[in-house]
Enzyme design. Structure first.
Site, mmCIF file in Angstrom:
data_model
loop_
_atom_site.group_PDB
_atom_site.id
_atom_site.type_symbol
_atom_site.label_atom_id
_atom_site.label_comp_id
_atom_site.label_asym_id
_atom_site.label_seq_id
_atom_site.Cartn_x
_atom_site.Cartn_y
_atom_site.Cartn_z
ATOM 1 N N THR A 176 0.859 -1.179 0.000
ATOM 2 C CA THR A 176 0.000 0.000 0.000
ATOM 3 C C THR A 176 0.896 1.230 0.000
ATOM 4 O O THR A 176 1.962 1.202 0.591
ATOM 5 C CB THR A 176 -0.884 -0.032 1.257
ATOM 6 O OG1 THR A 176 -1.822 -1.077 1.110
ATOM 7 C CG2 THR A 176 -1.616 1.280 1.476
ATOM 8 N N GLY A 206 -10.526 -2.424 2.772
ATOM 9 C CA GLY A 206 -9.704 -2.242 3.969
ATOM 10 C C GLY A 206 -9.773 -0.814 4.496
ATOM 11 O O GLY A 206 -10.712 -0.058 4.204
ATOM 12 N N ASP A 207 -8.779 -0.450 5.257
ATOM 13 C CA ASP A 207 -8.764 0.867 5.906
ATOM 14 C C ASP A 207 -8.345 2.010 4.970
ATOM 15 O O ASP A 207 -8.667 3.166 5.229
ATOM 16 C CB ASP A 207 -7.780 0.836 7.086
ATOM 17 C CG ASP A 207 -6.362 0.498 6.628
ATOM 18 O OD1 ASP A 207 -6.190 -0.488 5.878
ATOM 19 O OD2 ASP A 207 -5.421 1.224 6.987
HETATM 20 N N1 ASP Z 1 -4.152 -1.620 4.706
HETATM 21 C C1 ASP Z 1 -4.322 -2.257 3.429
HETATM 22 C C2 ASP Z 1 -5.614 -3.004 3.399
HETATM 23 O O1 ASP Z 1 -5.972 -3.610 4.394
HETATM 24 C C3 ASP Z 1 -3.244 -3.199 3.082
HETATM 25 C C4 ASP Z 1 -1.842 -2.676 3.189
HETATM 26 O O2 ASP Z 1 -1.573 -1.718 3.891
HETATM 27 O O3 ASP Z 1 -0.969 -3.281 2.538
HETATM 28 O O4 ASP Z 1 -6.271 -3.056 2.365
#
Ligand code: ASP
Length: 309
Positions: A176, A206-207
């Protein structure tokens, strides 16, 4: 002149040390540096934090090394569903998209949601209709294809597993991306973009596109972009939690972000990290994983590009 600064990340957790070759490490660092330098150049010319974070994230989205834009992970149906968000700490305006496909730079679509619509968050088909109305061109699947990501998916495709880039499996790779910046006027902004997790299904989000969880900016406190196990970062409302500790407990940027990443999110089982700036140009980049692709630069001449602790 007021201090200005930028920090970027390309995901928490990293290839385990043995798998990281010197060439690959150099490539990661040079893509991080390209994003850092272009974002910094905007700030240096007196541009806004908002423009700086968008430009830096676009460059990381264009790199196949990171799980965002080109190089996004594969879903259970062998497609890509991307999420992104952006927030302006001066106005508290924000824009976000999730479950979008074919868009080269999801962060720019998120910015368009913020500036060209009355809404904050558009998802799936509706977000794609919005992009069409703004005449976005769509890339086909081959543009997003990355062999490594495809291999990751092939290994788990017929199972119920989904894989966060943050697991410590030997072939795990993270990615990410995000940027936070403080400009010469003391305005701050944050942007985050991701392909999510390998083999995700059911419209999992996701977040990263959630304002307050994976992304937040408020001139009063901080600008934050997170990376980590999204389900935990959503439950921990991580980005806003850092801002709350600063606002209500008077904690410094450094102490508040350490408290959230190395205590509060760990206590509920989450792993990952974040990058943060405040309106004075201070930077913090805590993580509780083995590493986090990260880089930062300030107008006082400090510059760092690192992967491991
Ligand atoms: N936070 C991201 C998600 O859960 C994944 C990541 O940070 O690689 O979609």
């Amino acid at each position: 002149m007021k201090k200005f600064s930028i920090a970027i990340h390309g995901g928490a957790g990293t290839l385990v040390k043995g798998m990281m070759t010197q060439e690959l490490e150099a490539k990661y660092k040079s893509d991080l540096k390209a994003a850092l330098d272009q974002g910094y150049a905007i700030l240096n010319e007196g541009g806004t934090a908002l423009d700086a974070v968008e430009v830096a994230v676009k460059i990381l989205e264009d790199s196949p090394l990171f799980n965002a834009g080109k190089g996004s992970v594969f879903t259970a149906t062998e497609s890509h569903e991307m999420d992104a968000s952006i927030m302006d700490g001066k106005t508290l305006n924000a824009g976000a998209v999730s479950l979008i496909t074919g868009i080269k730079n999801p962060v720019s679509l998120a910015r368009d949601v913020m500036e060209q619509s009355d809404h904050v968050f558009l998802a799936g088909e509706g977000a794609m209709k919005f992009a069409k109305e703004l005449n976005y061109t769509l890339e086909d699947d081959t543009y997003f294809y990355d062999e490594f990501r495809h291999k990751q998916w092939l290994e788990i495709k017929d199972t119920d597993q989904f894989q966060l880039d943050h697991s410590t499996k030997k072939d795990s790779k993270f990615g990410t991306v995000g940027a936070v910046a403080c400009d010469q006027n003391g305005n701050i902004a944050a942007a985050t973009s991701t392909g999510g997790m390998t083999n995700k299904k059911w419209g999992r989000v996701g977040d990263s596109p959630m304002i307050g969880a994976g992304n937040y900016a408020n001139n009063k406190t901080c600008a934050i972009s997170c990376t980590g196990s999204g389900e935990f970062f959503i439950r921990g409302v991580v980005a806003y939690d850092v801002a709350c500790l600063m606002e209500h407990k008077n904690m410094s940027l450094h102490d508040a972000s350490e408290e959230v990443i190395n205590k509060r999110i760990l206590e509920i089982g989450g792993d990952g990290g974040l990058i943060a700036v405040d309106a004075k140009g201070n930077i913090a980049m805590p993580f509780n994983t083995e590493g986090m692709y990260r880089a930062s630069k300030t107008s006082e001449g400090e510059e760092a590009i690192s992967i491991y602790k």
